[in-house]
Design a protein around this motif. Structure first.
Motif, short mmCIF file in Angstrom:
data_model
loop_
_atom_site.label_atom_id
_atom_site.label_comp_id
_atom_site.label_asym_id
_atom_site.label_seq_id
_atom_site.Cartn_x
_atom_site.Cartn_y
_atom_site.Cartn_z
N MET A 139 0.86 -1.16 0.00
CA MET A 139 0.00 0.00 0.00
C MET A 139 0.91 1.24 0.00
N THR A 140 0.54 2.17 -0.81
CA THR A 140 1.33 3.40 -0.90
C THR A 140 0.91 4.39 0.18
N ILE A 141 1.61 5.50 0.26
CA ILE A 141 1.27 6.53 1.25
C ILE A 141 -0.10 7.12 0.95
N ASN A 142 -0.50 7.17 -0.31
CA ASN A 142 -1.80 7.72 -0.70
C ASN A 142 -2.95 6.76 -0.43
N GLY A 143 -2.67 5.51 -0.01
CA GLY A 143 -3.72 4.54 0.28
C GLY A 143 -4.08 3.64 -0.89
N GLU A 144 -3.30 3.67 -1.92
CA GLU A 144 -3.56 2.82 -3.08
C GLU A 144 -2.77 1.51 -2.93
N PHE A 145 -3.36 0.47 -3.48
CA PHE A 145 -2.69 -0.82 -3.45
C PHE A 145 -1.73 -0.93 -4.62
N VAL A 146 -0.61 -1.57 -4.36
CA VAL A 146 0.40 -1.78 -5.38
C VAL A 146 0.34 -3.24 -5.81
N ALA A 147 0.35 -3.47 -7.09
CA ALA A 147 0.33 -4.85 -7.59
C ALA A 147 1.64 -5.55 -7.21
N PRO A 148 1.56 -6.77 -6.75
CA PRO A 148 2.79 -7.47 -6.37
C PRO A 148 3.66 -7.72 -7.61
N THR A 149 4.94 -7.71 -7.39
CA THR A 149 5.84 -7.96 -8.51
C THR A 149 5.85 -9.44 -8.84
N ARG A 150 5.99 -9.74 -10.11
CA ARG A 150 6.04 -11.14 -10.52
C ARG A 150 7.43 -11.67 -10.27
N PRO A 151 7.52 -12.91 -9.84
CA PRO A 151 8.84 -13.49 -9.64
C PRO A 151 9.55 -13.65 -10.99
N PRO A 152 10.85 -13.74 -10.97
CA PRO A 152 11.57 -13.89 -12.23
C PRO A 152 11.20 -15.20 -12.94
N ILE A 153 11.45 -15.24 -14.23
CA ILE A 153 11.09 -16.41 -15.04
C ILE A 153 11.79 -17.67 -14.55
N THR A 154 13.01 -17.52 -14.07
CA THR A 154 13.73 -18.72 -13.58
C THR A 154 13.05 -19.30 -12.35
N SER A 155 12.52 -18.45 -11.49
CA SER A 155 11.82 -18.95 -10.30
C SER A 155 10.52 -19.64 -10.68
N ARG A 156 9.82 -19.08 -11.67
CA ARG A 156 8.58 -19.72 -12.13
C ARG A 156 8.87 -21.07 -12.79
N ILE A 157 9.94 -21.14 -13.57
CA ILE A 157 10.30 -22.40 -14.21
C ILE A 157 10.67 -23.44 -13.15
N LEU A 158 11.42 -23.02 -12.13
CA LEU A 158 11.81 -23.92 -11.06
C LEU A 158 10.58 -24.42 -10.31
N MET A 159 9.62 -23.53 -10.06
CA MET A 159 8.40 -23.93 -9.35
C MET A 159 7.64 -25.00 -10.15
N TRP A 160 7.48 -24.80 -11.46
CA TRP A 160 6.77 -25.78 -12.28
C TRP A 160 7.56 -27.07 -12.41
N ALA A 161 8.87 -26.99 -12.40
CA ALA A 161 9.70 -28.20 -12.46
C ALA A 161 9.51 -29.03 -11.19
N VAL A 162 9.41 -28.37 -10.06
CA VAL A 162 9.17 -29.08 -8.79
C VAL A 162 7.79 -29.72 -8.80
N VAL A 163 6.80 -29.01 -9.30
CA VAL A 163 5.43 -29.56 -9.36
C VAL A 163 5.40 -30.78 -10.27
N VAL A 164 6.03 -30.71 -11.42
CA VAL A 164 6.07 -31.85 -12.34
C VAL A 164 6.82 -33.02 -11.73
N ALA A 165 7.91 -32.75 -11.02
CA ALA A 165 8.68 -33.82 -10.38
C ALA A 165 7.87 -34.52 -9.30
N VAL A 166 7.12 -33.76 -8.52
CA VAL A 166 6.29 -34.35 -7.46
C VAL A 166 5.18 -35.20 -8.09
#
Length: 81
Positions: free
Chosen positions: A1-28
């Motif tokens: 949340m900013t000082i003005n009271g607005e919500f900030v969109a969360p930053t997306r994780p880097p592509i390598t982190s997303r690839i690693l997450m899906w690799a773990v899901v596929v492995a499980v």
């Protein structure tokens, strides 16, 4: 949340982190499927042995009943007058 009271969109994780997450899901998922396949293989391997043991047990039971009937042939029967 900013000082003005607005919500900030969360930053997306880097592509390598997303690839690693899906690799773990596929492995499980692959591990779970292989474990289920192993369990099914063991069950199918044991099934003929269990059926054979059931047939042998049934045969022995029928033999013992037959022997008991032969040994009681000359004696009076309690169940039939």
């Amino acid at each position: 949340m900013t000082i003005n009271g607005e919500f900030v969109a969360p930053t997306r994780p880097p592509i390598t982190s997303r690839i690693l997450m899906w690799a773990v899901v596929v492995a499980v998922l692959a591990g779970a499927i292989s474990l289920a396949a192993l369990a099914l293989w063991v069950a199918l391997l044991i099934l003929p042995v269990a059926l054979g043991a059931a047939v042998v047990a049934w045969g022995i039971l029928r033999y013992r009943v037959w022997r008991a009937q032969r040994s009681m042939a000359g004696q009076p029967n309690l169940w039939r007058p």
